[in-house]
Design an enzyme around this catalytic site. Structure first.
Site, PDB file in Angstrom:
ATOM      1  N   LYS A  38     -33.275 -25.767 -32.226  1.00  0.00           N
ATOM      2  CA  LYS A  38     -32.369 -26.330 -33.232  1.00  0.00           C
ATOM      3  C   LYS A  38     -32.718 -27.797 -33.490  1.00  0.00           C
ATOM      4  O   LYS A  38     -32.867 -28.222 -34.615  1.00  0.00           O
ATOM      5  CB  LYS A  38     -30.930 -26.176 -32.741  1.00  0.00           C
ATOM      6  CG  LYS A  38     -29.899 -26.699 -33.706  1.00  0.00           C
ATOM      7  CD  LYS A  38     -28.490 -26.510 -33.170  1.00  0.00           C
ATOM      8  CE  LYS A  38     -27.497 -27.260 -34.060  1.00  0.00           C
ATOM      9  NZ  LYS A  38     -26.138 -27.203 -33.555  1.00  0.00           N
ATOM     10  N   GLU A  91     -38.640 -28.912 -22.896  1.00  0.00           N
ATOM     11  CA  GLU A  91     -39.237 -27.669 -22.400  1.00  0.00           C
ATOM     12  C   GLU A  91     -39.942 -26.909 -23.520  1.00  0.00           C
ATOM     13  O   GLU A  91     -41.080 -26.447 -23.378  1.00  0.00           O
ATOM     14  CB  GLU A  91     -38.154 -26.750 -21.795  1.00  0.00           C
ATOM     15  CG  GLU A  91     -37.490 -27.285 -20.546  1.00  0.00           C
ATOM     16  CD  GLU A  91     -36.223 -28.052 -20.817  1.00  0.00           C
ATOM     17  OE1 GLU A  91     -36.150 -28.726 -21.873  1.00  0.00           O
ATOM     18  OE2 GLU A  91     -35.306 -27.998 -19.987  1.00  0.00           O
ATOM     19  N   GLY A 113     -25.921 -24.017 -30.890  1.00  0.00           N
ATOM     20  CA  GLY A 113     -27.071 -23.365 -30.258  1.00  0.00           C
ATOM     21  C   GLY A 113     -26.710 -22.058 -29.582  1.00  0.00           C
ATOM     22  O   GLY A 113     -27.380 -21.027 -29.745  1.00  0.00           O
ATOM     23  N   ARG A 114     -25.615 -22.053 -28.841  1.00  0.00           N
ATOM     24  CA  ARG A 114     -25.262 -20.847 -28.074  1.00  0.00           C
ATOM     25  C   ARG A 114     -24.591 -19.782 -28.936  1.00  0.00           C
ATOM     26  O   ARG A 114     -24.226 -18.725 -28.440  1.00  0.00           O
ATOM     27  CB  ARG A 114     -24.407 -21.220 -26.867  1.00  0.00           C
ATOM     28  CG  ARG A 114     -23.202 -22.077 -27.173  1.00  0.00           C
ATOM     29  CD  ARG A 114     -22.600 -22.671 -25.903  1.00  0.00           C
ATOM     30  NE  ARG A 114     -21.551 -23.631 -26.182  1.00  0.00           N
ATOM     31  CZ  ARG A 114     -21.757 -24.912 -26.441  1.00  0.00           C
ATOM     32  NH1 ARG A 114     -22.984 -25.399 -26.469  1.00  0.00           N
ATOM     33  NH2 ARG A 114     -20.741 -25.732 -26.665  1.00  0.00           N
ATOM     34  N   GLU A 172     -21.143 -23.489 -21.024  1.00  0.00           N
ATOM     35  CA  GLU A 172     -21.523 -24.656 -21.818  1.00  0.00           C
ATOM     36  C   GLU A 172     -20.415 -24.970 -22.830  1.00  0.00           C
ATOM     37  O   GLU A 172     -20.246 -26.109 -23.234  1.00  0.00           O
ATOM     38  CB  GLU A 172     -22.865 -24.418 -22.532  1.00  0.00           C
ATOM     39  CG  GLU A 172     -23.510 -25.697 -23.043  1.00  0.00           C
ATOM     40  CD  GLU A 172     -24.977 -25.529 -23.432  1.00  0.00           C
ATOM     41  OE1 GLU A 172     -25.850 -25.698 -22.568  1.00  0.00           O
ATOM     42  OE2 GLU A 172     -25.244 -25.241 -24.603  1.00  0.00           O
ATOM     43  N   HIS A 209     -24.470  -2.504  -4.584  1.00  0.00           N
ATOM     44  CA  HIS A 209     -25.238  -2.570  -3.339  1.00  0.00           C
ATOM     45  C   HIS A 209     -25.606  -4.003  -2.996  1.00  0.00           C
ATOM     46  O   HIS A 209     -26.518  -4.236  -2.193  1.00  0.00           O
ATOM     47  CB  HIS A 209     -26.476  -1.680  -3.466  1.00  0.00           C
ATOM     48  CG  HIS A 209     -26.104  -0.259  -3.748  1.00  0.00           C
ATOM     49  ND1 HIS A 209     -25.810   0.650  -2.753  1.00  0.00           N
ATOM     50  CD2 HIS A 209     -25.878   0.381  -4.919  1.00  0.00           C
ATOM     51  CE1 HIS A 209     -25.473   1.799  -3.306  1.00  0.00           C
ATOM     52  NE2 HIS A 209     -25.498   1.660  -4.617  1.00  0.00           N
ATOM     53  N   LYS A 237     -31.084 -34.725 -18.458  1.00  0.00           N
ATOM     54  CA  LYS A 237     -32.245 -34.862 -19.342  1.00  0.00           C
ATOM     55  C   LYS A 237     -32.729 -36.308 -19.336  1.00  0.00           C
ATOM     56  O   LYS A 237     -33.929 -36.574 -19.263  1.00  0.00           O
ATOM     57  CB  LYS A 237     -31.858 -34.512 -20.788  1.00  0.00           C
ATOM     58  CG  LYS A 237     -31.713 -33.060 -21.105  1.00  0.00           C
ATOM     59  CD  LYS A 237     -31.549 -32.919 -22.633  1.00  0.00           C
ATOM     60  CE  LYS A 237     -30.963 -31.592 -23.012  1.00  0.00           C
ATOM     61  NZ  LYS A 237     -30.612 -31.476 -24.423  1.00  0.00           N
TER      62      LYS A 237
END
Ligand code: F6P
Length: 547
Positions: free
Chosen positions: A206, A212, A267-268, A353, A384, A512
């Site tokens: 965005k 990254e 973004g999410r 977030e 399990h 960051k």
């Protein structure tokens, strides 16, 4: 500190009510009330939201709905759909609902109908995805594209990754890969099997500033050019999805190869935008649009249904009930649906977030709890692993079970076993096993005397452990759209109740910034002022790498 909510009579009524509910046991509530399931389960088409195994009574829901009214949930829903800048710390509207608006109604931001722009990008996505899927779009050397690599992180990764996994039965002929981590292992492992002549990269960001993603994109470009040895190849092998045209151009991707979205898409909440391009490439645009249609159906339900029959609102309120009145600290998401294996990770970002905040909209510290820790794994695998704690641990962990009635795979027997397990786990959590029942079982197994007494406490299950059960016909694009939108709106409602801005994420900034300060130090620059632990770790790292 903000005590606003705490002073509301609606909040206080819930606190008093919680003291009474703590004395109840779900098993007894079911025994005494044959209508419990009917009254406390809610339907939207084939989708059933069963709240009856939660630690709630009719009175609880009544009081929670009063809280929702007091917090003006209906007003906030209207404000979101009207394009108001409800993300006030960033001055942005919140309009992921516009991305899937199939109603023909305009949705406006500052008076401008955004729908023509949404439609235009959808049309470009269709044209591009069809060209790549049919082979009309070729790589630089004229070969067909066979593999698509999405380079993005957070909201530019988790949504499309989760959806592509969920819709695998519709996937192909293209293979789609996702690289998010700046850990070079992620990129290296993905590129290892790929042919540069047949690989298309989507740089999805965005902001187009995310370290990254840009690092992965630079390395991917170098990988491509190393093999194809022609700068012109980038135009056939790299496209971008972003809100920042200049940054895309500065990176070296032709803006003609950029798919746009807008600052009013968080973004999410962006998988419905061009961030969903890998989905369109993988399952085709018709299926992507079916996903949008499913989400839109849930949007319409959310926008128009009364609070007491509104699935996202009810799901949200039950979550608030556990966090603020019964002391739950986590929320488990348990898809009994292997193809939803990435749903817990997706919801971790979507929920935590959004609502992992401790100041209210006015900037005051909140006097109540907000988002729980969200976690989970698909069933039956979780059984399990961590279900022991769910059944006999000391903590209250509300669980969401998700299950498709039909499996859609060639193993019907497997699906019946899966269904049996999901139903059984929710029932076991709720009922538990009393001491008398455990004793009877041990006796039936031939135990008696001291041996029986020694084992007995370990065989007792307290029960009274709550769960929500979401049951739908089958996991297809439309249902998936509905499910994701259900959770998105749940998150929105919870943000309203908790009085936090669910649409900013300032909490990701500090780390960051510090990483940007530390990186030059690792590369030999002067050491900045750090605490002793950070200095010690840096020194040890240098020793290990021989620096
Ligand atoms: O983690 C912070 C964040 O800003 C997320 O909200 C976002 O989804 C992710 O980084 C990726 O951001 P971008 O799409 O701008 O690269």
């Amino acid at each position: 500190m903000s005590e606003t909510r705490l002073g509301w009579p609606e909040w206080q009524a819930l606190e008093a009510h919680a003291r009474a509910v703590r004395q109840l046991h779900l098993r007894r509530l079911f025994e005494e009330d044959p209508g419990r399931f009917e009254r406390l389960s809610f339907r939207f088409d084939d989708l059933l939201l069963d709240l009856s195994k939660n630690l709630v009574t009719d009175e609880t829901l009544r009081l929670l709905l009063r809280l929702a009214e007091r917090a003006d949930v209906p007003g906030w829903i209207a404000r979101m759909f009207a394009g108001e800048r409800i993300n006030h710390t960033e001055g942005r509207a919140v309009l992921h609902v516009a991305l899937r608006n199939r109603s023909g109604r305009p949705i406006r931001v500052d008076g401008e109908d955004v729908m023509p722009r949404v439609e235009a990008v959808l049309a470009r996505m269709r044209a591009f995805s069809e060209a790549v899927r049919t082979g009309a779009w070729r790589g630089h050397t004229g070969r067909r594209i066979t593999d698509v690599v999405n380079l993005g992180i957070g909201g530019s990764d988790l949504g499309p990754r989760m959806v592509c996994r969920a819709l695998r039965p519709w996937g192909g002929p293209l293979r789609v890969h996702f690289v998010a981590n700046v850990d070079g292992a992620d990129l290296a492992d993905t590129l290892a099997g790929l042919d540069p002549e047949r690989t298309l990269f989507i740089v999805a960001s965005k902001s187009f500033t995310t370290q990254e993603t840009l690092t992965n994109a630079r390395s991917a470009r170098a990988w491509l050019l190393e093999r194809l040895a022609d700068e012109a190849a980038v135009a056939r092998h790299f496209v971008a999805v972003s809100t920042h045209r200049e940054a895309v151009a500065a990176f070296g991707i032709d803006p003609a190869n950029m798919f746009e979205f807008w600052d009013w898409v968080g973004g999410r909440f962006s998988l419905w935008s061009a961030i969903g391009l890998p989905i369109a490439l993988y399952v085709g645009m018709d299926r992507f649009e079916a996903l949008l249609a499913g989400a839109h159906e849930m949007d319409e339900h959310f926008r128009t249904a009364p609070l007491g029959a509104n699935l996202p609102v009810l799901l949200a309120l039950v979550g608030v009930w556990y966090v603020d009145f019964l002391g739950a600290e986590t929320q488990a998401v348990l898809p009994y649906d292997q193809r939803l294996e990435r749903l817990p990770a997706y919801l971790q970002q979507a929920e935590m977030e959004s609502n992992g905040k401790s100041v209210d909209r006015a900037g005051r510290r909140v006097g109540w709890h907000t988002c729980p820790v969200v976690w989970g794994e698909p069933g039956t695998n979780g059984q399990h692993a961590f279900f022991q704690l769910l059944h006999q641990g000391t903590r209250l962990v509300p669980c969401d079970f998700l299950l498709a009635a039909e499996g859609g795979d060639p193993y019907p027997e497997h699906h019946r076993i899966l269904v049996a397990n999901a139903l059984a786990q929710a029932e076991a959590l709720m009922r538990g096993r009393t001491e008398a029942e455990a004793r009877a079982e041990l006796e039936a197994a031939g135990l008696s005397g001291e041996a029986l007494e020694r084992l007995l406490p370990h065989k007792v299950f307290p029960g009274n452990r709550p769960s929500t059960f979401i049951l739908y016909r089958r996991l297809d694009p439309r249902t998936l759209g509905r499910l994701i939108a259900l959770y998105e709106h749940k998150i929105f409602v919870q943000g309203v109740i908790w009085d936090v801005n669910a649409f900013d994420q300032w909490g990701v900034e500090l780390g960051k910034q510090l990483a940007s300060a530390i990186l030059p130090e690792l590369e030999g620059g002067a050491t900045g002022a750090h605490d002793a632990s950070t200095v010690g770790l840096m020194q040890h790292w240098r020793n290990l790498v021989g620096g």
